[in-house]
Structures are given as C-alpha cells and as structure tokens.
Design a protein around this motif. Structure first.
Motif, PDB file in Angstrom:
ATOM      1  N   ASP A 101      40.651  21.423   5.309  1.00 33.44           N
ATOM      2  CA  ASP A 101      40.678  22.123   6.419  1.00 33.44           C
ATOM      3  C   ASP A 101      41.608  23.556   6.431  1.00 33.44           C
ATOM      4  N   ARG A 102      42.786  22.811   6.253  1.00 34.06           N
ATOM      5  CA  ARG A 102      43.784  24.060   6.382  1.00 34.06           C
ATOM      6  C   ARG A 102      43.743  24.752   5.191  1.00 34.06           C
ATOM      7  N   PHE A 103      43.406  24.180   3.798  1.00 38.96           N
ATOM      8  CA  PHE A 103      43.006  25.283   2.808  1.00 38.96           C
ATOM      9  C   PHE A 103      42.315  26.374   3.013  1.00 38.96           C
ATOM     10  N   GLU A 104      41.070  25.789   3.523  1.00 37.04           N
ATOM     11  CA  GLU A 104      40.053  26.770   3.784  1.00 37.04           C
ATOM     12  C   GLU A 104      40.575  28.111   4.801  1.00 37.04           C
ATOM     13  N   ILE A 105      41.267  27.774   5.849  1.00 34.25           N
ATOM     14  CA  ILE A 105      41.838  28.433   6.898  1.00 34.25           C
ATOM     15  C   ILE A 105      42.864  29.605   6.138  1.00 34.25           C
ATOM     16  N   GLU A 106      43.682  29.079   5.250  1.00 34.66           N
ATOM     17  CA  GLU A 106      44.650  29.722   4.474  1.00 34.66           C
ATOM     18  C   GLU A 106      44.114  30.408   3.641  1.00 34.66           C
ATOM     19  N   ASN A 156      31.732  26.083   1.069  1.00 30.85           N
ATOM     20  CA  ASN A 156      31.168  24.956   0.392  1.00 30.85           C
ATOM     21  C   ASN A 156      31.933  23.875   0.190  1.00 30.85           C
ATOM     22  N   LEU A 157      33.375  23.903  -0.330  1.00 33.45           N
ATOM     23  CA  LEU A 157      34.018  22.773  -0.607  1.00 33.45           C
ATOM     24  C   LEU A 157      34.551  22.283   0.602  1.00 33.45           C
ATOM     25  N   GLU A 158      34.762  23.017   1.717  1.00 32.82           N
ATOM     26  CA  GLU A 158      34.938  22.314   3.189  1.00 32.82           C
ATOM     27  C   GLU A 158      33.873  21.629   3.733  1.00 32.82           C
ATOM     28  N   ARG A 159      32.576  21.896   3.286  1.00 30.89           N
ATOM     29  CA  ARG A 159      31.543  21.447   3.649  1.00 30.89           C
ATOM     30  C   ARG A 159      31.303  19.976   2.850  1.00 30.89           C
ATOM     31  N   ALA A 160      31.638  20.092   1.794  1.00 32.32           N
ATOM     32  CA  ALA A 160      31.530  18.959   0.870  1.00 32.32           C
ATOM     33  C   ALA A 160      32.385  18.005   1.390  1.00 32.32           C
ATOM     34  N   GLY A 161      33.603  18.420   1.719  1.00 32.59           N
ATOM     35  CA  GLY A 161      34.783  17.417   2.111  1.00 32.59           C
ATOM     36  C   GLY A 161      34.319  16.857   3.409  1.00 32.59           C
ATOM     37  N   ASP A 162      33.556  17.480   4.119  1.00 35.81           N
ATOM     38  CA  ASP A 162      32.935  17.089   5.436  1.00 35.81           C
ATOM     39  C   ASP A 162      32.041  15.971   5.323  1.00 35.81           C
ATOM     40  N   GLU A 163      31.230  15.997   4.342  1.00 37.43           N
ATOM     41  CA  GLU A 163      30.404  15.193   3.950  1.00 37.43           C
ATOM     42  C   GLU A 163      30.815  13.917   3.392  1.00 37.43           C
ATOM     43  N   ALA A 164      31.985  14.060   2.642  1.00 33.34           N
ATOM     44  CA  ALA A 164      32.798  12.951   2.170  1.00 33.34           C
ATOM     45  C   ALA A 164      33.346  12.227   3.155  1.00 33.34           C
ATOM     46  N   ALA A 165      33.767  12.917   4.466  1.00 33.72           N
ATOM     47  CA  ALA A 165      34.360  12.145   5.362  1.00 33.72           C
ATOM     48  C   ALA A 165      33.414  11.656   6.393  1.00 33.72           C
ATOM     49  N   LEU A 200      45.830  37.634  -6.682  1.00 36.61           N
ATOM     50  CA  LEU A 200      44.428  37.101  -6.790  1.00 36.61           C
ATOM     51  C   LEU A 200      44.696  35.736  -7.504  1.00 36.61           C
ATOM     52  N   ASN A 201      45.871  35.438  -8.245  1.00 39.02           N
ATOM     53  CA  ASN A 201      46.162  34.186  -8.878  1.00 39.02           C
ATOM     54  C   ASN A 201      46.478  33.242  -8.043  1.00 39.02           C
ATOM     55  N   ARG A 202      47.270  33.606  -6.845  1.00 38.48           N
ATOM     56  CA  ARG A 202      47.563  32.734  -5.916  1.00 38.48           C
ATOM     57  C   ARG A 202      46.272  32.314  -4.932  1.00 38.48           C
ATOM     58  N   ILE A 203      45.338  33.276  -4.784  1.00 38.87           N
ATOM     59  CA  ILE A 203      43.952  32.804  -4.195  1.00 38.87           C
ATOM     60  C   ILE A 203      43.401  31.619  -5.350  1.00 38.87           C
ATOM     61  N   SER A 204      43.052  32.138  -6.518  1.00 39.78           N
ATOM     62  CA  SER A 204      42.642  31.281  -7.519  1.00 39.78           C
ATOM     63  C   SER A 204      43.061  29.869  -7.478  1.00 39.78           C
ATOM     64  N   THR A 205      44.552  29.874  -7.404  1.00 40.85           N
ATOM     65  CA  THR A 205      44.944  28.565  -7.499  1.00 40.85           C
ATOM     66  C   THR A 205      44.947  27.752  -6.511  1.00 40.85           C
ATOM     67  N   ASN A 206      44.808  28.346  -5.059  1.00 38.69           N
ATOM     68  CA  ASN A 206      44.823  27.499  -3.869  1.00 38.69           C
ATOM     69  C   ASN A 206      43.174  26.904  -3.929  1.00 38.69           C
ATOM     70  N   VAL A 207      42.253  27.587  -4.507  1.00 34.93           N
ATOM     71  CA  VAL A 207      40.941  27.212  -4.552  1.00 34.93           C
ATOM     72  C   VAL A 207      40.809  26.175  -5.343  1.00 34.93           C
ATOM     73  N   LEU A 208      41.418  26.165  -6.544  1.00 33.49           N
ATOM     74  CA  LEU A 208      41.193  25.003  -7.604  1.00 33.49           C
ATOM     75  C   LEU A 208      41.977  23.617  -6.784  1.00 33.49           C
ATOM     76  N   GLU A 209      43.415  23.875  -6.133  1.00 25.97           N
ATOM     77  CA  GLU A 209      43.972  22.950  -5.404  1.00 25.97           C
ATOM     78  C   GLU A 209      43.129  22.307  -4.402  1.00 25.97           C
ATOM     79  N   MET A 210      42.241  23.255  -3.681  1.00 34.22           N
ATOM     80  CA  MET A 210      41.708  22.479  -2.471  1.00 34.22           C
ATOM     81  C   MET A 210      40.289  21.851  -3.152  1.00 34.22           C
ATOM     82  N   GLY A 211      39.826  22.377  -4.164  1.00 30.46           N
ATOM     83  CA  GLY A 211      38.821  21.489  -4.954  1.00 30.46           C
ATOM     84  C   GLY A 211      39.264  20.185  -5.375  1.00 30.46           C
ATOM     85  N   GLY A 212      40.475  20.349  -5.837  1.00 31.43           N
ATOM     86  CA  GLY A 212      40.838  18.861  -6.285  1.00 31.43           C
ATOM     87  C   GLY A 212      41.069  17.908  -5.045  1.00 31.43           C
ATOM     88  N   LEU A 213      41.374  18.435  -3.986  1.00 31.91           N
ATOM     89  CA  LEU A 213      41.527  17.513  -2.757  1.00 31.91           C
ATOM     90  C   LEU A 213      40.059  16.949  -2.586  1.00 31.91           C
TER      91      LEU A 213
END
Length: 233
Positions: free
Chosen positions: A58-63, A94-103, A14-27
């Motif tokens: 996108d890779r983060f979302e899949i992983e 929602n993070l992936e879609r926000a990233g799409d909007e930034a792109a 669970l910690n690894r998942i949470s960490t990855n979410v925050l890293e994805m959010g940072g991107l």
C-alpha cells in the motif's frame, strides 16, 4: 523500458519510478507465494507473512502515485513518456488490488484452518489455479518491464484458462455441497478463495494491457480477441 532524454534528471526520475514499480510487484509476488504455500500446507504462519506485506504494498502505491503526479506536473511529458506514466499508474492500481486479493486469501485460509476444514476438499485444484495466477503476475511484470507486446498478449490469453478453471472449480464445489450438506460452509469458503485467485488473474491481464498501451499506444481493454488482433496489426 525508456529512451534517453536530454535531461538526465528526467531519466533518473523515470528510472526510479520504474524500479519502484518492479519492487512493488516483487512484494505482491511474495504475497502470492506465501498465500499459495499456506493454502497447500494449511500453514498459519505463512498467512501472517502475507498480511505483513500488505502495508508495504500500500505504501508503494501511494509513493509511486505521488512521484507520477510530481513528474507530470513538472515535466509535462508528451507522447511515449506520457503513455508510460499513465501505464505505470494503471499497473500500480492493479498490483495493489492483486495484493488485496492475496491478503483476502490469507484471511480466508486462517478461517479455514481455525474451523478445522475437512482435508477431503479439492484444495489441490485451487492450488493449481493459484500457481497459474501467480505465474501470470510474474510474466506480466516482465512483459511490462520489457514492453514486450507478444509476452503481454500471452498473459491476456492465459486469463481465459484461469477463468475456465474457476468455473470448473465452482461446479465441483456445488457437487460436493449437494452430496453432503456438512460441506456447505467449507465449500463456500473455498469459493471465496477461488474468486480471489480469478481476480488476481484479471489484474495480471490488466497490467498486460497497460504494457501494450505503453508500447504501441493501443488501448485494448475490454476488446474481444478479434478486436485485439485487428488493433495490433
């Protein structure tokens, strides 16, 4: 974000998942910062940095999605753990879609620069709106990390302001186009940018709603302010 479990391995997962979410959010936050700078300075190199980050998001979302599926199938979580995993799933979408909007913003800015868009257009108004949307993304990720309901509600309330800024900006652009038909093409481009920013605000709101769901088990999606207040009492 989480309580300790009897299985330390479950906690680690669970910690690894949470960490990855925050890293994805940072991107995604980095994408937005680059997009805002590119818009304000009409900087082509910054648009390229936004697009370079898109694949990593996108890779983060899949992983993360794969990790969630694995944990759910092996651990069969219940109660708050299940809500957490469902909430995380909503967050990464929602993070992936926000990233799409930034792109999308980056590509539109590239077109804008290539067309030699007039400097007289109200780009500063758009930058202000984009900064507010970026602040909402940062605040909503913090609210989710801490499962802070009050902070999440503030993000949800802020979305109304972003919506009003979008509507006012569109009205201003319509005035520009009516006064000078030569402004129609660049103004339409700015409308696309404005809509992308408005949608980023929507995604921040959706993440905030996920935080409330995980923290309290209350689903406040599509609720009116009155219904939301009643549900959170």
């Amino acid at each position: 974000m989480m309580e300790k479990h009897l299985s330390s391995q479950f906690d680690e997962e669970l910690n690894r998942i949470s960490t990855n979410v925050l890293e994805m959010g940072g991107l995604v936050e980095s994408q937005l910062r680059h997009a805002i700078y590119a818009l304000h300075q009409l900087d082509l190199s910054r648009t390229q940095q936004v697009l370079a980050l898109e694949e990593r998001v996108d890779r983060f979302e899949i992983e993360i999605d794969r990790e969630i599926t694995s944990v759910m199938s092996r651990r069969q979580p219940t109660a708050r753990d299940l809500r957490l995993l469902i909430g995380v799933s909503r967050v990464i979408v929602n993070l992936e879609r926000a990233g799409d909007e930034a792109a999308r913003m980056a590509r539109m800015i590239q077109e804008f620069i290539g067309a030699g868009a007039p400097r007289a257009l109200p780009i500063d108004d758009l930058v202000n709106s984009a900064n507010l949307a970026a602040e909402s993304i940062r605040a909503t990720l913090d609210a989710f990390a801490r499962l802070d309901v009050q902070a999440a509600i503030q993000v949800i309330d802020k979305d109304d302001r972003i919506d009003r800024m979008y509507e006012g900006f569109v009205r201003k652009l319509i005035t520009y186009m009516m006064e000078d038909p030569r402004m129609i093409s660049p103004c339409l481009g700015l409308m696309v940018l404005a809509k992308a920013i408005e949608r980023i605000g929507d995604h921040a709101k959706n993440i905030a709603e996920a935080a409330v769901y995980v923290a309290m088990g209350k689903d406040i999606r599509h609720a009116t302010p009155e219904q939301r207040e009643s549900a959170l009492k």
